[in-house]
Scaffold this motif. Structure first.
Motif, PDB file in Angstrom:
ATOM      1  N   GLN A 229       7.655 -11.795   4.703  1.00  0.00           N
ATOM      2  CA  GLN A 229       6.374 -11.608   4.241  1.00  0.00           C
ATOM      3  C   GLN A 229       6.472 -10.486   2.913  1.00  0.00           C
ATOM      4  O   GLN A 229       7.400  -9.713   2.989  1.00  0.00           O
ATOM      5  CB  GLN A 229       5.500 -11.110   5.007  1.00  0.00           C
ATOM      6  CG  GLN A 229       3.970 -11.091   4.435  1.00  0.00           C
ATOM      7  CD  GLN A 229       2.966 -10.768   5.604  1.00  0.00           C
ATOM      8  OE1 GLN A 229       3.425 -10.864   6.965  1.00  0.00           O
ATOM      9  NE2 GLN A 229       1.769 -10.772   5.409  1.00  0.00           N
TER      10      GLN A 229
ATOM     11  N   PHE B  65      -2.161  -3.528   5.617  1.00  0.00           N
ATOM     12  CA  PHE B  65      -1.976  -5.013   5.611  1.00  0.00           C
ATOM     13  C   PHE B  65      -1.978  -5.565   6.937  1.00  0.00           C
ATOM     14  O   PHE B  65      -1.444  -5.087   7.790  1.00  0.00           O
ATOM     15  CB  PHE B  65      -0.721  -4.792   4.711  1.00  0.00           C
ATOM     16  CG  PHE B  65      -0.803  -4.699   3.260  1.00  0.00           C
ATOM     17  CD1 PHE B  65      -1.233  -5.282   2.217  1.00  0.00           C
ATOM     18  CD2 PHE B  65      -0.456  -3.211   3.141  1.00  0.00           C
ATOM     19  CE1 PHE B  65      -1.270  -4.933   1.051  1.00  0.00           C
ATOM     20  CE2 PHE B  65      -0.287  -2.475   1.747  1.00  0.00           C
ATOM     21  CZ  PHE B  65      -0.701  -3.471   0.833  1.00  0.00           C
TER      22      PHE B  65
ATOM     23  N   THR C 293      -5.321 -12.544   0.662  1.00  0.00           N
ATOM     24  CA  THR C 293      -4.688 -13.102  -0.642  1.00  0.00           C
ATOM     25  C   THR C 293      -6.029 -13.217  -1.873  1.00  0.00           C
ATOM     26  O   THR C 293      -6.925 -13.124  -1.387  1.00  0.00           O
ATOM     27  CB  THR C 293      -4.113 -14.527  -0.353  1.00  0.00           C
ATOM     28  OG1 THR C 293      -5.294 -15.243   0.006  1.00  0.00           O
ATOM     29  CG2 THR C 293      -3.040 -14.572   0.493  1.00  0.00           C
TER      30      THR C 293
ATOM     31  N   SER D 147      -4.337  -5.554   0.633  1.00  0.00           N
ATOM     32  CA  SER D 147      -4.591  -5.048   1.765  1.00  0.00           C
ATOM     33  C   SER D 147      -6.128  -5.502   2.335  1.00  0.00           C
ATOM     34  O   SER D 147      -6.832  -5.558   1.403  1.00  0.00           O
ATOM     35  CB  SER D 147      -4.406  -3.373   1.747  1.00  0.00           C
ATOM     36  OG  SER D 147      -5.531  -3.244   0.731  1.00  0.00           O
TER      37      SER D 147
ATOM     38  N   GLU E 200      -0.729 -11.085  -1.626  1.00  0.00           N
ATOM     39  CA  GLU E 200      -1.413 -10.897  -0.415  1.00  0.00           C
ATOM     40  C   GLU E 200      -1.906  -9.198  -0.522  1.00  0.00           C
ATOM     41  O   GLU E 200      -1.019  -8.270  -0.842  1.00  0.00           O
ATOM     42  CB  GLU E 200      -0.481 -10.833   0.774  1.00  0.00           C
ATOM     43  CG  GLU E 200      -0.305 -12.351   1.091  1.00  0.00           C
ATOM     44  CD  GLU E 200       0.485 -12.592   2.393  1.00  0.00           C
ATOM     45  OE1 GLU E 200      -0.035 -11.888   3.349  1.00  0.00           O
ATOM     46  OE2 GLU E 200       1.566 -13.447   2.507  1.00  0.00           O
TER      47      GLU E 200
ATOM     48  N   VAL F  64       3.888  -8.066   0.601  1.00  0.00           N
ATOM     49  CA  VAL F  64       2.401  -7.958   0.256  1.00  0.00           C
ATOM     50  C   VAL F  64       2.217  -6.883  -0.972  1.00  0.00           C
ATOM     51  O   VAL F  64       3.147  -6.404  -1.440  1.00  0.00           O
ATOM     52  CB  VAL F  64       1.646  -7.075   1.722  1.00  0.00           C
ATOM     53  CG1 VAL F  64       1.627  -7.963   2.658  1.00  0.00           C
ATOM     54  CG2 VAL F  64       2.743  -5.710   1.797  1.00  0.00           C
TER      55      VAL F  64
END
Length: 421
Positions: A279, A314, A342, A361, A359, A281
């Motif tokens: 992932q 997140f 997102t 928080s 993406e 972020v």
């Protein structure tokens, strides 16, 4: 881009090496009464061998004003229930929930600076390194301090400055600017040494679960992290970022790794077993210095602090598959209450720049920009604990359904004297 380099590991060191010292190590001096953290007993029994007795001596109340204190170091213990502060006069230990100072030691002479203080859960054993303008100990030595005996019971000496120390019940990890040493805790025998790229921050993370040690450190290339799996004697090299590594964190079991680069815009989460990117972020668009990263106990959330004055939380969409994990029954975390981290422009993915499909928080907390803070998840559900190098302690609550600004539950300045408990 993220790549996994198939470098072969060097031959694994003999777990019971001879007395030959590593190149950067001047001496290894275990002293009498050294306590074995595996058996909780000292090598020479003493009247008080209870290794796991919490440090519980509160500060003495005094009518005389306390001298000004400068903070040199802050760190959480392994379960984030306590934290330690190194000052220019000694060190202090605090309980996180409920917040209170439970112990302090101010050294008698005028200086007494402690630049590193590392706890071992809640027991009486600490690792200390001198620091500040008038250090209590040389900055090239790690002192193993037993507060039952109020003295050092072991010492590791090096030819260059110690940048950080990490403790497990079975291991001591010492980080120099370009080398890392792994010692057996019971007898201070050297087990492994690792060369790294220039590492002035002393970056290193280790697992704390009951399973075997996983250790993460900078590799030998910019943007590279090295993952050591001690159970299987495997080494993984992961090209995590194009820029130099600024910060990283491991889950307690060592299965997941979060990394940030000197740009500070993206945080990436990897599987430590194979180095796969799981992932990514986005903290923001502007360059920032990331001070700390922290996983929640279930690896459902990741907290990030930076010099921008905002702590971000997140949502992670990773199935760790570990017992007790809130994620273990679902391979992907469907954000609670329909929150999407997102961008609302994510339907333009592939058309607009990657920034718009990032993406973001779920929750944020605003602090003073430019100050240095470290973060951890509290023992109460959906809480975050924030410690500042200005002596600030915050406990905040985030709403996993609504998200947005966190609610401040508690604030203290832990450098100011408070009544003894």
């Amino acid at each position: 881009m993220e790549t996994l380099s198939a470098y072969s590991s060097p031959p694994w060191p003999n777990p019971n090496p001879n007395s030959n010292l590593p190149e950067d190590c001047d001496s290894i001096m275990p002293q009498d009464q050294f306590i074995n953290p595996l058996t909780d007993t000292p090598s020479n029994p003493n009247p008080n061998p209870n290794y796991h007795t919490p440090i519980s001596s509160p500060p003495e109340s005094s009518s005389s004003p306390s001298p000004p204190i400068s903070l040199l170091h802050l760190s959480f213990n392994q379960d984030f229930g306590c934290f330690a502060a190194g000052t220019d006069h000694g060190f202090r230990i605090y309980n996180g929930d409920p917040f209170r100072e439970i112990f302090r030691r101010d050294f008698d002479r005028g200086g007494g600076g402690i630049g590193v203080v590392e706890m071992l859960f809640r027991c009486n054993i600490l690792a200390l390194v001198g620091g500040g303008t008038d250090p209590q100990y040389p900055t090239n030595k790690v002192m193993i301090w037993d507060d039952h005996q109020s003295r050092c019971i072991g010492e590791l000496s090096f030819r260059s400055e110690v940048r950080s120390v990490k403790l497990r019940r079975d291991r001591i990890i010492v980080v120099l600017e370009q080398k890392i040493f792994v010692y057996n805790f019971a007898d201070l025998k050297l087990l492994h040494q690792i060369e790294t790229i220039l590492n002035p921050k002393g970056l290193c993370a280790i697992s704390h679960g009951a399973t075997s040690l996983v250790l993460v450190c900078p590799g030998l290339q910019k943007g590279q992290v090295r993952v050591e799996h001690y159970a299987s004697k495997r080494t993984k090299f992961v090209m995590a970022h194009d820029s130099r590594i600024a910060c990283f964190a491991l889950t307690q079991d060592g299965q997941l790794l979060a990394t940030a680069s000197s740009k500070g815009t993206l945080i990436r989460i990897f599987n430590t077993a194979d180095g796969a990117l799981l992932q990514e972020v986005r903290r923001g668009a502007d360059r920032a210095e990331i001070y700390s990263l922290a996983f929640s106990p279930t690896a459902q959330w990741l907290a990030v602090s930076s010099d921008k004055g905002t702590v971000h939380v997140f949502s992670l969409k990773i199935n760790q598959g570990s017992p007790g994990s809130e994620q273990s029954q679902n391979s992907v975390n469907v954000n609670l209450g329909g929150i999407s981290p997102t961008s609302s422009l994510s339907f333009f993915k592939g058309v607009l720049p990657k920034y718009f499909s990032s993406e973001w928080s779920v929750a944020q907390f605003r602090l003073i920009e430019g100050s240095q803070y470290i973060v951890a998840f509290g023992h109460q559900k959906n809480t975050v604990v924030i410690l500042g190098m200005d002596g600030s302690f915050y406990r905040c609550l985030f709403d996993p359904v609504i998200g947005g600004e966190m609610t401040q539950l508690e604030y203290h300045n832990f450098l100011k004297p408070e009544p003894a408990f």
